[in-house]
Design a protein around this motif. Structure first.
Motif, PDB file in Angstrom:
ATOM      1  N   GLU B 337       0.825  -1.208   0.000  1.00 41.28           N
ATOM      2  CA  GLU B 337       0.000   0.000   0.000  1.00 41.28           C
ATOM      3  C   GLU B 337       0.859   1.259   0.000  1.00 41.28           C
ATOM      4  O   GLU B 337       0.497   2.265  -0.597  1.00 41.28           O
ATOM      5  N   TYR B 338       1.991   1.182   0.699  1.00 40.41           N
ATOM      6  CA  TYR B 338       2.886   2.340   0.661  1.00 40.41           C
ATOM      7  C   TYR B 338       3.501   2.491  -0.718  1.00 40.41           C
ATOM      8  O   TYR B 338       3.609   3.583  -1.258  1.00 40.41           O
ATOM      9  N   ARG B 339       3.905   1.341  -1.279  1.00 43.67           N
ATOM     10  CA  ARG B 339       4.567   1.384  -2.564  1.00 43.67           C
ATOM     11  C   ARG B 339       3.628   1.954  -3.625  1.00 43.67           C
ATOM     12  O   ARG B 339       4.048   2.737  -4.475  1.00 43.67           O
ATOM     13  N   ARG B 340       2.348   1.570  -3.576  1.00 41.59           N
ATOM     14  CA  ARG B 340       1.391   2.031  -4.595  1.00 41.59           C
ATOM     15  C   ARG B 340       0.690   3.304  -4.164  1.00 41.59           C
ATOM     16  O   ARG B 340      -0.257   3.733  -4.810  1.00 41.59           O
ATOM     17  N   ARG B 341       1.077   3.852  -3.024  1.00 40.61           N
ATOM     18  CA  ARG B 341       0.435   5.041  -2.440  1.00 40.61           C
ATOM     19  C   ARG B 341      -1.048   4.806  -2.153  1.00 40.61           C
ATOM     20  O   ARG B 341      -1.810   5.728  -1.940  1.00 40.61           O
ATOM     21  N   LEU B 342      -1.440   3.534  -2.154  1.00 43.82           N
ATOM     22  CA  LEU B 342      -2.824   3.188  -1.851  1.00 43.82           C
ATOM     23  C   LEU B 342      -3.142   3.457  -0.379  1.00 43.82           C
ATOM     24  O   LEU B 342      -4.302   3.549   0.017  1.00 43.82           O
ATOM     25  N   ILE B 343      -2.087   3.607   0.413  1.00 44.88           N
ATOM     26  CA  ILE B 343      -2.281   3.856   1.844  1.00 44.88           C
ATOM     27  C   ILE B 343      -3.121   5.125   2.032  1.00 44.88           C
ATOM     28  O   ILE B 343      -3.887   5.233   2.981  1.00 44.88           O
ATOM     29  N   HIS B 344      -2.996   6.100   1.091  1.00 42.21           N
ATOM     30  CA  HIS B 344      -3.792   7.327   1.209  1.00 42.21           C
ATOM     31  C   HIS B 344      -5.278   7.002   1.124  1.00 42.21           C
ATOM     32  O   HIS B 344      -6.087   7.475   1.909  1.00 42.21           O
ATOM     33  N   THR B 345      -5.629   6.165   0.151  1.00 46.00           N
ATOM     34  CA  THR B 345      -7.030   5.780  -0.013  1.00 46.00           C
ATOM     35  C   THR B 345      -7.525   5.060   1.244  1.00 46.00           C
ATOM     36  O   THR B 345      -8.635   5.292   1.719  1.00 46.00           O
TER      37      THR B 345
END
Lengths: 305, 524
Positions: B337-345
């Motif tokens: 999630e950090y790598r794909r910046r999905l952590i923001h979602t």
């Protein structure tokens, strides 16, 4: 209060960079508010602070009167599109929406309705990793609309869309606003917002440069100038100047007149029998108005490469 | 400006709660095939490596040139494998009765490594857990229920029953000047053991209930002497254990037996004695030398739970490899999630960040636990069956212990996956988190069970690192009344199963708390 995004006095520093320097504005329901400014003006940071992802050093950001991080099912209040590329590549479009729906206690049926709405129904079972940027934008918009929220914040939603997509999203934004939602759309290209935004917040260097309706902005930038096309340049100039207007020669048969309305110019030239082929009020484009405003606020001008 | 009616959604209000987050995280997990495959790989490694280990283990015994099936150790009343080998001088006893005897000396012989090749090097000495005393036993069958009170080589007077139970009496040894009186009384199925310095003032050592002890039992004198255990350093830096032949001789007098059926002649039995190649001549026999009322009894062997045999958890060695797989999935479950910046979602959907981490931990922990449970639940019984087919005896353990081993290995994998998750959230980088998690769990374990570290170092590794969690799979306990090579290399952990597991859980909880704390304050 309700369905209103209020940003007041936000300050945030990243190391040596003052990203936000007293950013304040309000996004009201019922219209699309364009959030424009050059790259680095603080648009994305402002949105991230509003959405509770970044913490501001000072100031407050409220959605519907409350801080975002106090919301229990936040996607039911605010829909956001920050980064269309933020997807797990191996997950399908439908599954991406499904986990979001689950997190808000929403049923799986909602995902299919939204994929239909953003035109991705056919790609529902495809892995998001294979999506074009335009498809990712559509998926991101579907995610933002998932909770049917009264407030929407979309960061650069036009990026990567084809002309058809741009037309589609403009229509979508207008209809969302017409339903009474507060819609904030950021863009670094004013032209994208030309026919969409009813209100503009122009940012530069971390603060608001202008907060105005689109009509007022264009009016101000136009400055009441009138263009006259005539073969009798000298008689026209003396007549207009004699009546108190400021006249500039802008071409072989072109004059720009300031300080006199277009109807008055037509009447005056008619009375004096000065021939002319065209009298038009000069209207600045939104682009020109914006460039006027942000001329001083651009941090990084495109260097010739 | 015209007044605007703000938008109102007619979407049914969704439920808000931790369960919704867990469902969201579960949806995330199951929709990434790589993660599902990773956990499945972990489970398959447990099964595959366990069964191939079992299939590759063989044991064979020979009598001279002839290969014979290996003898199966007897089982005690509690179901555990026992050593039941001693010299027994006994009479029948019907119903209630009492035996009293005085032990006046205890001596012994130990065979040390030959100093001169070919010359037996036998020295005088009594091993610490040599036993001499009186016993009431269900029958002369090996593994039959018993209770005994005895003097030992260097652990004083003890009352023991049914192999695993042991109560200490007065410390000190015996000598003709300081003899020890012992008394054992049967009342129904309760046996009371007492001791006395003079035959007049008696002190109770303990009581034992022998469930279902038949009316006719055997009562008499016994002597046993386990081998002389020495542990010496090996060339690699670890240690090796060796057990050498030892026998003990006790001199007992003032023997009196009361009760129905007693009073006849004394019968001698060398219980469990093994025979030489010819199948007839006893190997290291015990003996009785009687002169009037004085009995000199010599015995070899032990009356104790067995420690040196193969254990069921050896079929679960694949857990080491499975651990790496589930750690990697645990790490990726958050670092992706950090790598794909999905952590923001994720944080937009649930701004309460600590709860997101908790929901992720619940999902990865439960999934891994269930996968590990099915893997271990298949592998342990199947592996044991294969081992039995290959002639390898595995120590039987109580059902609850077996369930603890199976569920424990599953829980070990689950907690390791959660540790990976926590480290992933802390470092936000897959490689760093995987390396740290493996270095914290697997590396100390492998170092400890390999025989190249001093035992004390191995034991400390299994006390203070997350690898202590491996203790959960130890099925056979350490018995204080049995001297054995209780070391990690032999499958014995310095901490009790649940204590060791608690150490791993403690580290994991701390890593989760730290990750949640850092997550709370930082920009994501």
């Amino acid at each position: 209060m309700e369905a209103t995004i209020e940003v007041s006095g936000l300050r945030k520093r990243f190391g040596a960079t003052q990203a936000l320097d007293g950013m304040s504005f309000t996004v009201r329901p019922g219209q699309v508010t364009g959030f424009v400014g050059p790259n680095g003006a603080g648009k994305s940071t402002t949105m991230r602070v509003v959405l509770g992802l970044d913490a501001a050093d000072e100031g407050s950001a409220l959605v519907g009167g409350r801080p975002y991080r106090s919301l229990r099912t936040p996607l039911r209040h605010v829909g956001a599109l920050l980064d269309a590329g933020a997807l797990q590549p191996s997950r399908t479009a439908r599954d991406h929406l499904l986990w979001l729906a689950r997190s808000q206690g929403l049923g799986a049926g909602r995902t299919d309705a939204l994929l239909e709405r953003v035109g991705l129904a056919a790609a529902a079972k495809r892995r998001a990793g294979g999506f074009s940027l335009g498809m990712r934008q559509r998926l991101g918009i579907a995610a933002a609309l998932l909770g049917d929220p009264p407030m929407l914040m979309l960061d650069e939603p036009f990026n990567g869309l084809d002309p058809e997509g741009i037309v589609w999203i403009r229509g979508l934004l207008r209809s969302l606003a017409a339903e009474g939602r507060a819609v904030l759309v950021s863009s670094h290209l004013m032209s994208e917002l030309q026919d969409t935004a009813g209100h503009l917040v122009v940012a530069g260097r971390g603060r608001v440069v202008a907060d105005t309706s689109v009509a007022d902005l264009i009016e101000a930038a136009s400055g009441g100038q009138v263009t006259v096309r005539t073969t009798a340049r000298e008689p026209a100039m003396s007549a207009l100047a004699g009546a108190g207007a400021t006249v500039t020669v802008t071409g072989r048969d072109m004059l720009t007149v300031a300080g006199m309305a277009a109807e008055h110019v037509v009447r005056l030239l008619g009375d004096r029998s000065v021939p002319f082929s065209e009298v038009s009020a000069h209207r600045a484009t939104l682009e020109e108005a914006y460039l006027d405003l942000t001329r001083d606020a651009v941090d990084f001008r495109g260097a010739a490469r | 400006m015209t007044a605007v009616t703000p938008y109102r959604s007619d979407l049914r209000a969704g439920r808000d709660g931790f369960w919704q987050l867990v469902r969201a995280e579960w949806t995330k997990f199951r929709t990434v095939h790589g993660w599902v495959a990773g956990v499945a790989t972990g489970a398959l490694l447990v099964v595959g490596l366990g069964l191939s280990f079992a299939a590759g283990s063989h044991s064979s015994c020979s009598k001279g040139p002839v290969e014979v099936p290996c003898p199966v150790p007897p089982l005690g009343p509690g179901g555990q494998a026992v050593e039941d080998r001693f010299f027994f001088v006994h009479q029948p006893l019907d119903g209630d009765g009492v035996i009293t005897a005085r032990v006046t000396s205890m001596t012994g012989l130990i065979r040390k490594p030959d100093a001169t090749p070919g010359v037996r090097n036998v020295v005088a000495g009594v091993v610490p857990w040599a036993k001499a005393g009186i016993m009431i036993k269900e029958s002369t069958e090996q593994g039959a229920s018993y209770a005994a009170v005895m003097v030992t080589g260097s652990h004083g007077v003890r009352m023991q029953h049914d192999f695993t139970e042991d109560v200490a009496g007065r410390p000190g040894g015996v000598s003709p000047r300081s003899p020890r009186w012992l008394r054992l009384t049967r009342t129904g199925d309760t046996i009371t053991g007492e001791e006395s310095p003079d035959g007049r003032r008696w002190t109770r050592v303990g009581t034992a209930r022998l469930e279902g002890l038949p009316a006719r039992a055997r009562i008499g004198l016994f002597v046993a002497s386990p081998g002389d255990l020495t542990i010496s350093p090996n060339a690699a830096g670890g240690s090796i254990a060796a057990s050498r032949f030892a026998e003990a001789t006790a001199v007992v007098d003032r023997v009196s037996v009361r009760g129905a059926g007693t009073g006849g002649t004394w019968k001698s039995d060398d219980i469990g004695v093994t025979t030489e190649v010819d199948g007839v001549t006893p190997h290291h026999p015990g003996r009785l030398e009687r002169s009037g009322g004085t009995f000199a009894v010599t015995g070899v062997g032990d009356v104790a739970p067995l420690t040196g045999e193969s254990t069921v958890e050896r079929t679960l060695t694949g857990a080491m490899a499975g651990l790496i797989a589930v750690i990697v999935v645990g790490v990726l479950f958050v670092t992706a999630e950090y790598r794909r910046r999905l952590i923001h979602t994720t944080m937009l959907a649930s701004p309460r960040r600590g709860r997101v981490l908790a929901a992720k931990a619940v999902v990865i922990g439960s999934v891994t636990f269930l996968a590990g449970l099915s893997a271990a639940g298949v592998t342990l019984p199947a592996g044991r069956r294969i081992l039995r087919g290959n002639g390898v005896f595995t120590q039987p353990v109580p059902l609850l212990t077996e369930l603890r081993v199976i569920a424990g290995v599953a829980a070990l994998l689950a907690v390791a996956a959660v540790l990976g998750l926590a480290l992933g959230a802390l470092f936000r980088r897959s490689a760093t988190a995987v390396v740290v998690a493996v270095a914290a769990t697997l590396v100390p374990y492998v170092l400890a069970i390999m025989s190249f570290l001093p035992e004390s170092v191995s034991e400390w590794l299994l006390r203070i690192t997350p690898a202590a969690g491996f203790a959960i799979q130890q099925s056979v306990p350490e018995y204080p009344q049995v001297l054995a090579h209780y070391a990690p290399v032999a499958g014995y952990y310095p901490l009790a199963p649940w204590a060791g597991f608690a150490v791993l859980c403690g580290y994991t909880a701390a890593a989760l708390a730290l990750a949640a704390y850092r997550l709370r304050g930082r920009d994501v």
